[in-house]
Enzyme design. Structure first.
Site, PDB file in Angstrom:
ATOM      1  CG  ASP A   1      -1.911  -1.082   1.276  1.00  0.00           C
ATOM      2  OD1 ASP A   1      -1.918  -1.908   0.352  1.00  0.00           O
ATOM      3  OD2 ASP A   1      -2.694  -1.124   2.248  1.00  0.00           O
TER       4      ASP A   1
ATOM      5  CG  ASP B   1      -3.509   4.095  -0.150  1.00  0.00           C
ATOM      6  OD1 ASP B   1      -3.202   5.246   0.207  1.00  0.00           O
ATOM      7  OD2 ASP B   1      -4.180   3.309   0.547  1.00  0.00           O
TER       8      ASP B   1
ATOM      9  CG  HIS C   1      -5.598  -0.853  -1.727  1.00  0.00           C
ATOM     10  ND1 HIS C   1      -5.437  -1.255  -0.439  1.00  0.00           N
ATOM     11  CD2 HIS C   1      -5.298   0.478  -1.745  1.00  0.00           C
ATOM     12  CE1 HIS C   1      -5.048  -0.224   0.296  1.00  0.00           C
ATOM     13  NE2 HIS C   1      -4.959   0.844  -0.487  1.00  0.00           N
TER      14      HIS C   1
ATOM     15  CG  ASP D   1      -3.506  -5.432  -4.348  1.00  0.00           C
ATOM     16  OD1 ASP D   1      -4.542  -4.989  -3.817  1.00  0.00           O
ATOM     17  OD2 ASP D   1      -2.412  -5.480  -3.755  1.00  0.00           O
TER      18      ASP D   1
ATOM     19  CB  CYS E   1      -1.862  -6.861   0.470  1.00  0.00           C
ATOM     20  SG  CYS E   1      -3.425  -6.697  -0.372  1.00  0.00           S
TER      21      CYS E   1
HETATM   22  N1  ABU Z   1      -6.111  -4.349  -0.287  1.00  0.00           N
HETATM   23  C1  ABU Z   1      -6.963  -5.066  -1.163  1.00  0.00           C
HETATM   24  C2  ABU Z   1      -8.379  -5.052  -0.618  1.00  0.00           C
HETATM   25  C3  ABU Z   1      -9.383  -5.064  -1.693  1.00  0.00           C
HETATM   26  C4  ABU Z   1     -10.692  -5.690  -1.279  1.00  0.00           C
HETATM   27  O1  ABU Z   1     -11.123  -5.548  -0.114  1.00  0.00           O
HETATM   28  O2  ABU Z   1     -11.323  -6.350  -2.113  1.00  0.00           O
END
Ligand code: ABU
Length: 371
Positions: free
Chosen positions: A112, A200, A249, A251, A355
């Site tokens: 992040d 981020d 995010h 990913d 992550c």
């Molecule tokens: N840091 C990725 C979190 C994304 C999600 O909660 O789907």
């Protein structure tokens, strides 16, 4: 020149070339921070995290550290050099002339905070007040890389002020409801305003000359414009995923596995109008497999889609969380060797396998995949 474990070199241009050196986070002293605007917007209305804050229970910290240590050892056994952050005291309040928060977050997840682009590691602005000082956990490593690699560029994006002007008050009700949230995501109305650049690092995916950046809660359009000006030799593309009521995010939404192949979360499909560069260049965007779990583990910010938050070790090898059997099966069918990693009990500390890592070195150069 070939990579050597005895010499520190920072270089990584994409998400899939052979990984040689990586940072793996730690769960040390991780806190659930007190309420603050951007963080509350991410927590679902029915989450067990609502109304909680304070240091996470020691037994959960110990268990998460056990899993993160095991993951680091698994990577080392495969010849990857692994570094770890140095935890600061996250119980300390964070105070600037513009805001105060009663505690910080942790040294998870590094992805992040740290964005590696070529020979540079860029510390992101961040958009949560509790994460304003998070870069300090990584400064000992940054100093070491700086001392050992004469080509390393250590950069920090301008620290944001994070006053109330950075957040839309509309998001601060705990009774918004998923339908309203989905409508706002579709309208690109997020909790963060355009007061100042915010991003981020985990909203950015690296495809050689191209950077693909999610506009959502944690990255605003000014943040993307800041990245565009900061990386003038790159093309920076803004993407949105309208099916995500809590868009932070990229990913657990969009996962490149190798040149020409991306997994996309089937609940958060990339809109047709943003697919052009991939389609023109023959890239396939496949629906990711369903998660194996119906709910995230206790006290977890992330969704069940951490199933697709995988770490690619090279274009034929991928780390997948051990319980995510459907995701592993899909990888197998795609011709990837699957490395199973037990990490679910560490999810609550900020995410999955992608992550909890940050690239330091991958083989390969800056290629143009979208000429
Ligand atoms: N840091 C990725 C979190 C994304 C999600 O909660 O789907």
């Amino acid at each position: 020149m070939a990579w050597s474990p005895d010499k520190t070199e920072v270089k990584s241009w994409n998400e899939w070339d052979t990984l040689r050196h990586v940072i793996v986070g730690r769960a040390d002293d991780c806190h659930i921070p007190p309420e603050e605007p951007a963080l509350e917007a991410k927590v679902p209305e029915d989450s067990d995290m609502r109304g909680q804050w304070g240091r996470r229970p020691q037994e959960t910290i110990d268990r998460a550290n056990e899993l993160l240590d095991n993951f680091a050892d698994q990577l080392r056994k495969r010849g990857v050099r692994v570094d770890r952050p140095t935890s600061i005291d996250h119980s300390q309040p964070a105070t600037t002339p513009d805001f105060h928060t009663d505690s910080q977050f942790g040294c998870m997840p590094p992805r992040d905070v740290l964005l590696t682009v070529g020979h540079e590691i860029l510390e992101a602005t961040m958009s949560y007040r509790c994460r304003w000082f998070e870069y300090l956990n990584y400064r000992p490593l940054m100093q070491q890389y700086w001392d050992e690699d004469p080509n390393f560029r250590h950069e920090a994006a301008p620290k944001p002020r994070l006053t109330d002007a950075d957040y839309h008050p509309d998001y601060l009700s705990d009774k918004i409801g998923v339908e309203k949230r989905l409508q706002w995501t579709a309208e690109k109305f997020f909790v963060t305003t355009e007061e100042e650049p915010l991003f981020d690092a985990a909203d950015v995916l690296r495809f050689g000359r191209d950077l693909v950046v999610q506009h959502g809660f944690t990255t605003n359009l000014k943040g993307i414009e800041w990245l565009r000006r900061h990386f003038p030799d790159h093309r920076v593309h803004t993407v949105n995923f309208p099916g995500d009521p809590y868009p932070i995010h990229i990913d657990a939404t969009f996962t490149p596995l190798r040149p020409g192949l991306i997994l996309n979360n089937p609940q958060r499909r990339l809109p047709e109008e943003q697919r052009g560069m991939f389609e023109r260049n023959g890239w396939e965007i496949l629906d990711a497999a369903q998660p194996a779990h119906n709910t995230p583990p206790p006290l977890c910010y992330s969704s069940t889609w951490l199933s697709m938050n995988v770490l690619v070790l090279d274009p034929k090898t991928v780390c997948v969380e051990k319980s995510e059997v459907y995701q592993a099966e899909q990888m197998d069918k795609l011709g990837m060797e699957v490395v199973e990693v037990d990490l679910r009990d560490a999810y609550a500390f900020g995410g999955g396998l992608h992550c909890c890592t940050a690239d330091v070195y991958r083989d390969g150069d800056c290629e143009d995949y979208f000429p």
